[in-house]
Write a protein that holds these residues in place. Structure first.
Motif, mmCIF file in Angstrom:
data_model
loop_
_atom_site.group_PDB
_atom_site.id
_atom_site.type_symbol
_atom_site.label_atom_id
_atom_site.label_comp_id
_atom_site.label_asym_id
_atom_site.label_seq_id
_atom_site.Cartn_x
_atom_site.Cartn_y
_atom_site.Cartn_z
ATOM 1 N N GLN A 1 1.007 -1.315 0.216
ATOM 2 C CA GLN A 1 -0.078 0.083 -0.115
ATOM 3 C C GLN A 1 0.761 1.202 0.025
ATOM 4 O O GLN A 1 2.000 1.215 0.310
ATOM 5 C CB GLN A 1 -0.854 0.007 1.494
ATOM 6 C CG GLN A 1 -0.296 -0.221 2.577
ATOM 7 C CD GLN A 1 -0.200 -1.619 3.089
ATOM 8 O OE1 GLN A 1 -1.030 -2.557 2.674
ATOM 9 N NE2 GLN A 1 0.881 -1.955 3.865
ATOM 10 N N SER A 2 0.419 2.272 -0.202
ATOM 11 C CA SER A 2 0.914 3.577 -0.268
ATOM 12 C C SER A 2 2.001 3.643 1.079
ATOM 13 O O SER A 2 1.503 3.339 2.200
ATOM 14 C CB SER A 2 0.120 4.660 -0.458
ATOM 15 O OG SER A 2 -0.779 5.198 0.856
ATOM 16 N N SER A 3 2.787 4.745 0.993
ATOM 17 C CA SER A 3 3.683 5.061 2.372
ATOM 18 C C SER A 3 2.797 5.464 3.488
ATOM 19 O O SER A 3 3.027 5.223 4.397
ATOM 20 C CB SER A 3 4.671 5.895 1.794
ATOM 21 O OG SER A 3 5.280 6.766 3.080
ATOM 22 N N ALA A 4 1.942 6.524 3.111
ATOM 23 C CA ALA A 4 1.025 7.144 3.842
ATOM 24 C C ALA A 4 0.004 5.978 4.747
ATOM 25 O O ALA A 4 -0.564 6.275 5.670
ATOM 26 C CB ALA A 4 0.054 8.104 3.302
ATOM 27 N N ASP A 5 -0.233 5.009 3.930
ATOM 28 C CA ASP A 5 -1.326 3.876 4.366
ATOM 29 C C ASP A 5 -0.572 2.772 4.970
ATOM 30 O O ASP A 5 -1.015 1.838 5.390
ATOM 31 C CB ASP A 5 -2.124 3.438 3.401
ATOM 32 C CG ASP A 5 -3.079 4.761 2.916
ATOM 33 O OD1 ASP A 5 -3.775 5.212 3.701
ATOM 34 O OD2 ASP A 5 -3.148 4.711 1.710
ATOM 35 N N ASP A 6 0.924 2.828 5.199
ATOM 36 C CA ASP A 6 1.852 1.622 5.585
ATOM 37 C C ASP A 6 1.980 1.577 7.097
ATOM 38 O O ASP A 6 2.519 0.844 7.444
ATOM 39 C CB ASP A 6 2.969 1.914 4.919
ATOM 40 C CG ASP A 6 3.622 0.494 5.008
ATOM 41 O OD1 ASP A 6 3.211 -0.682 4.690
ATOM 42 O OD2 ASP A 6 5.185 0.485 5.202
ATOM 43 N N GLY A 7 1.452 2.623 7.713
ATOM 44 C CA GLY A 7 1.656 2.586 9.318
ATOM 45 C C GLY A 7 2.887 3.198 9.642
ATOM 46 O O GLY A 7 3.877 2.567 10.271
ATOM 47 N N GLN A 8 3.135 4.376 9.243
ATOM 48 C CA GLN A 8 4.562 5.213 9.609
ATOM 49 C C GLN A 8 4.591 5.185 11.081
ATOM 50 O O GLN A 8 3.547 5.615 11.711
ATOM 51 C CB GLN A 8 4.546 6.480 8.853
ATOM 52 C CG GLN A 8 4.428 6.302 7.210
ATOM 53 C CD GLN A 8 5.697 5.768 6.846
ATOM 54 O OE1 GLN A 8 7.103 5.964 7.478
ATOM 55 N NE2 GLN A 8 5.630 5.007 5.639
ATOM 56 N N PRO A 9 5.911 5.023 11.558
ATOM 57 C CA PRO A 9 6.084 5.060 12.920
ATOM 58 C C PRO A 9 5.997 6.580 13.705
ATOM 59 O O PRO A 9 5.621 6.728 14.986
ATOM 60 C CB PRO A 9 7.309 4.366 13.233
ATOM 61 C CG PRO A 9 8.052 4.549 11.986
ATOM 62 C CD PRO A 9 6.909 4.573 10.849
#
Length: 619
Positions: free
Chosen positions: A240-248
């Motif tokens: 999925q996109s970076s924004a939807d990847d669960g950024q820490p």
């Protein structure tokens, strides 16, 4: 300390492996555990033969490099009521922990010793004479034997399986909303329920089940107590996109806020392979704590093409979420995490490499020692290790094989018959077990000490759950030899990037590192152009095993230590075991989504304590 029901229990927070000078002695009935090395009570004559001279004291020394050298000696003899002294000359915490447990799952004896410290353990006078296997919970490849001599003592009692296995609620909608909230969960079979941080009020949270290729949105609402702070959610194994990847550290869900994650379930415009994933909190510096408190759930991506293979389905397809936790006397979670603010963990007795959170009780779908009533047919068991640190080497008590058909990331190209399946944190295995011909019998799923290495971090020893084979089955399931071919990929001849997983010290203390550096959310460690295919090497230079997770792409295991990977690693994968000195070469084509993604150890204390990096897909 307090006497409770004939057992000496420690009051307070419980034990986090890594805390020095803690003694917890539990006795009152050993357990004959199918699939593990059991306590063996000896007749008086045999006990005397095993130990000609009674001993009131004995000493075990753990030398520098104890992970490799083990206990010295590896076998000791003591009479009931004797004193065992454990001298730890190593730079790591070690334990001497009984393999056999009582009916509540507690080890019969358990002593933790910090680096360069000494601790003692008094053998209870009520412990039956016999042979007791022990191991280090932090490094379960370290094993030994305690022979107890004397007369009388408790008779080992078998474990009990009192709770019917709970199958989490399944959500199948295109648009899903899940609140994060504090709730009471039935974990132990008796006594109070356990307060946990949950997805949707249960632990694990509801299972999201969606057909591949179907756009899916999941809205998470942060209704947790204000002190929990901001959250983030990672769909482990997803594309999925970076924004939807669960950024820490970015795109966080603040207290009282909500955020919608979009999961296309497609790659290069085509439906992804069917997969068994999970979703969990991924907050920087708090991932271990937030997962420990309960923020985990399973995620199934289905494919109609699988039905043509004839695999077990419906009620014969069971997801099993395995993890471990420790509890207080009133069934509440212990709090094993040190406070002190940013980087306070870099010094003291719990500083790396002594920062492993290990629970005493192993849970299945959030329950201690459950049972599942099955029919005498074939069952597809989707196994997930969701623990913060522990590894499990899974086997069945009657020796029947587990036929592995997938990794969790996708089906394997061919099915593989295995006697045991080793799973580290975040690893999954899709297996089929045939209970045919076992009407009226019980089969126990256990974890046993791994024997394929003498170094690194081993696996736990315990009976986990019971299968009760009852009734009759009308089933036409089968496991074909050929399953799904792995998508073709043009693997580069040379390694493009080496990621080195290490232990580093600086003026502030010690930390887990990648390429010698601690994670910094503002730093990009490597850039790769979208549309290219790269070969990466994952290399472990520490004396501890790591389980390394790569986000985002469809990863192929090219080789392990320069050789062809074993059959169960020849499909798509996202998490790899790296024992000390090992390296694994993996390859992927970077498609669809530009932005930043993670590389990290999925032993969550290691992740929180520096062992995470970022790569960025550009163009």
């Amino acid at each position: 300390m307090a006497w409770t029901g004939g057992r000496l229990l420690a009051r307070g927070w419980g034990r986090r492996v890594g805390v020095a000078a803690v003694i917890a002695v539990a006795f009152g009935g050993a357990a004959h555990l199918p699939g593990v090395v059991p306590t063996t009570p000896l007749p008086e004559a045999d006990a005397a033969a095993a130990a000609p001279a009674a001993a009131t004291t004995a000493t075990i020394v753990i030398k520098l490099g104890g992970i490799v050298s083990g206990y010295s000696p590896s076998s000791v003899t003591l009479e009931q009521g004797g004193v065992l002294t454990v001298v730890n000359k190593d730079s790591m915490v070690h334990t001497v922990t009984s393999v056999a447990v009582d009916s509540e799952g507690d080890p019969l004896f358990d002593v933790s010793v910090g680096p360069r410290q000494t601790n003692t353990l008094v053998i209870p006078a009520t412990l039956a004479a016999g042979k007791y296997s022990f191991y280090c919970t932090l490094h379960p490849n370290m094993r030994g034997t305690l022979v107890v001599t004397g007369e009388g003592g408790g008779v080992p009692a078998p474990p009990t399986f009192e709770q019917a296995l709970r199958i989490p609620k399944v959500l199948t909608g295109r648009h899903i909303t899940i609140p994060m909230k504090r709730a009471q969960v039935r974990v132990m079979p008796t006594g109070p329920k356990t307060w946990m941080w949950t997805y949707g009020g249960s632990f694990p949270g509801p299972t999201i089940k969606r057909p591949t290729g179907s756009l899916t949105t999941v809205t998470f609402v942060n209704d947790l107590p204000a002190k929990a702070g901001a959250m983030t959610v990672h769909q482990h194994g997803g594309h999925q996109s970076s924004a939807d990847d669960g950024q820490p550290a970015t795109y966080l869900i603040g207290h009282g806020a909500r955020r919608t994650y979009t999961y296309p379930l497609r790659e290069r415009g085509r439906p992804e392979p069917a997969a068994f994933r999970f979703y969990h909190d991924h907050r920087m510096d708090r991932t271990a704590e937030n997962n420990w408190r309960g923020l985990q759930g399973m995620f199934l991506v289905t494919d109609e093409r699988e039905k043509r293979l004839g695999l077990p389905h419906g009620a014969y397809d069971v997801p099993l979420h395995l993890t471990d936790r420790s509890f207080t006397a009133d069934n509440q979670l212990t709090d094993p995490f040190p406070g002190g603010g940013m980087h306070a963990w870099m010094t003291g007795p719990q500083a790396p490499p002594n920062d492993a959170t290990v629970g005493k009780r192993i849970l299945v779908n959030g329950q201690f020692a459950p049972y599942l009533e099955v029919k005498p047919g074939q069952y597809r068991l989707r196994l997930l290790n969701a623990s913060t640190f522990s590894a499990y080497d899974l086997t069945l008590s009657d020796g029947r094989p587990l036929t592995q058909i997938g990794t969790g990331t996708a089906l394997l190209p061919r099915s593989v018959e295995r006697d045991d399946v080793l799973l580290g944190p975040a690893q999954r295995a899709d297996v089929v077990v045939d209970f045919s011909g076992l009407e009226g019998q019980d089969v126990i799923l256990s974890t046993v000490p791994r024997t394929d290495t003498t170094e690194g971090t081993g696996s736990r020893s315990a009976a986990i759950m019971q299968f009760r084979v009852r009734g009759s089955a009308r089933q036409h399931a089968r496991v074909p030899d050929r399953l799904r071919a792995v998508p073709a990929i043009d693997v580069p001849q040379k390694v493009d990037k080496v990621w080195t997983f290490g232990l580093t010290k600086d003026s502030h203390g010690s930390f887990w590192s990648i390429d010698g550096r601690m994670f910094d959310p503002d730093r990009v460690d490597y850039r790769v152009r979208r549309g290219t295919t790269q070969l990466w090497r994952l290399r472990n230079t520490t004396t501890m095993t790591h389980y390394v997770h790569l986000h985002e792409e469809q990863w192929h295991t090219v080789s392990r230590n320069g050789k062809r990977p074993p059959p169960w690693e020849r499909g798509l994968e996202d998490t790899w075991r790296l024992d000390p000195g090992e390296y694994v070469d993996v390859a992927a084509t970077f498609t669809d989504h530009p932005g930043r993604f993670m590389v990290h150890c999925h032993m969550l204390d290691h992740e929180d304590h520096g062992m995470m990096a970022q790569f960025e897909v550009v163009g």
